[in-house]
Design a protein around this motif. Structure first.
Motif, PDB file in Angstrom:
ATOM      1  N   THR A   3       0.833  -1.192   0.000  1.00 42.51           N
ATOM      2  CA  THR A   3       0.000   0.000   0.000  1.00 42.51           C
ATOM      3  C   THR A   3       0.871   1.246   0.000  1.00 42.51           C
ATOM      4  O   THR A   3       0.525   2.248  -0.617  1.00 42.51           O
ATOM      5  N   THR A  43      -3.354  -6.183  -9.106  1.00 43.49           N
ATOM      6  CA  THR A  43      -3.401  -7.171  -8.029  1.00 43.49           C
ATOM      7  C   THR A  43      -2.027  -7.779  -7.745  1.00 43.49           C
ATOM      8  O   THR A  43      -1.747  -8.170  -6.619  1.00 43.49           O
ATOM      9  N   GLU A  46      -0.217  -4.766  -5.931  1.00 44.83           N
ATOM     10  CA  GLU A  46      -1.047  -4.089  -4.928  1.00 44.83           C
ATOM     11  C   GLU A  46      -0.891  -2.581  -5.019  1.00 44.83           C
ATOM     12  O   GLU A  46      -0.611  -1.909  -4.016  1.00 44.83           O
ATOM     13  N   ARG A  99     -10.489  -9.204   0.637  1.00 48.32           N
ATOM     14  CA  ARG A  99      -9.598  -9.707  -0.402  1.00 48.32           C
ATOM     15  C   ARG A  99     -10.243 -10.873  -1.147  1.00 48.32           C
ATOM     16  O   ARG A  99     -11.150 -11.529  -0.626  1.00 48.32           O
ATOM     17  N   GLU A 140     -10.811  -6.350  -3.121  1.00 49.39           N
ATOM     18  CA  GLU A 140      -9.595  -5.635  -3.554  1.00 49.39           C
ATOM     19  C   GLU A 140      -9.830  -4.181  -3.937  1.00 49.39           C
ATOM     20  O   GLU A 140      -8.967  -3.350  -3.728  1.00 49.39           O
TER      21      GLU A 140
END
Length: 198
Positions: A3, A43, A46, A99, A140
């Motif tokens: 993140t 994905t 991330e 998730r 997500e």
């Protein structure tokens, strides 16, 4: 990338827009994109990627891009108070991301970026049972964003890129050990803007 990688990217893109208006480009085809543009969630890394209108259409269908990229939806729904205490996250400004594998993470801002915890998946399912909109969240790419700091009561389903913007606000405005006088008014303005955009 974590993140923090996505956060750094949003901060850089914000700084780039300030330095050179209109210079932001699509991460897929390099076409210029307007200030308000779509995002893809990568994905594998991330992180959030900017995308132009034509490229975003390529990922509008579920499963497009072999699941590597997911189009971040635009819906924002203000919820009544959601009792998140059972999720065991001891902060008042946090977002919860379900998730694809059934796990749930909680992320909260700090002066150094995002803090991340794993949330008990069974507790999340019980909470979703009491608040049906939570069960409709797209894994997500959507999050439950909560702000109960200073007596506020904000509970939203938002696109995950809104959460990264909120983290960027905190990181940019935080001063000293307690945050200083600028961070909480900036967070309140962020939530006022959510209300206007919903």
């Amino acid at each position: 990338m974590t993140t923090d990688g996505a956060l750094a990217r949003l901060i850089r893109s914000s700084a780039d827009r300030t330095a050179t208006a209109g210079a932001e480009t699509c991460d897929l085809c390099a076409a210029p994109v307007p200030d308000e543009h779509a995002h893809l969630y990568d994905t594998g890394h991330e992180e959030v990627r900017c995308v132009c209108g034509p490229c975003s259409v390529l990922f509008a269908e579920t499963g497009a891009g072999d699941g590597h990229y997911r189009l971040v939806p635009r819906r924002r729904i203000r919820l009544p108070e959601v009792d998140t205490a059972a999720l065991g996250v001891p902060v008042g400004l946090v977002f919860f991301v379900p998730r694809a594998d059934g796990t749930v993470t909680a992320e909260g801002p700090s002066p150094a970026g995002a803090m991340r915890w794993e949330v008990d998946a069974a507790a999340w399912r019980r909470l979703a049972g009491t608040c049906p909109p939570l069960a409709t969240m797209e894994p997500e790419v959507e999050a439950l964003l909560v702000n109960t700091v200073h007596g506020l009561d904000h509970h939203w389903i938002v696109p995950v890129d809104d959460c990264y913007r909120m983290i960027a606000v905190v990181r940019r405005e935080w001063r000293g050990l307690s945050g200083g006088g600028r961070v909480w008014p900036a967070v309140e303005r962020f939530f006022e803007d959510l209300t206007e955009r919903s």
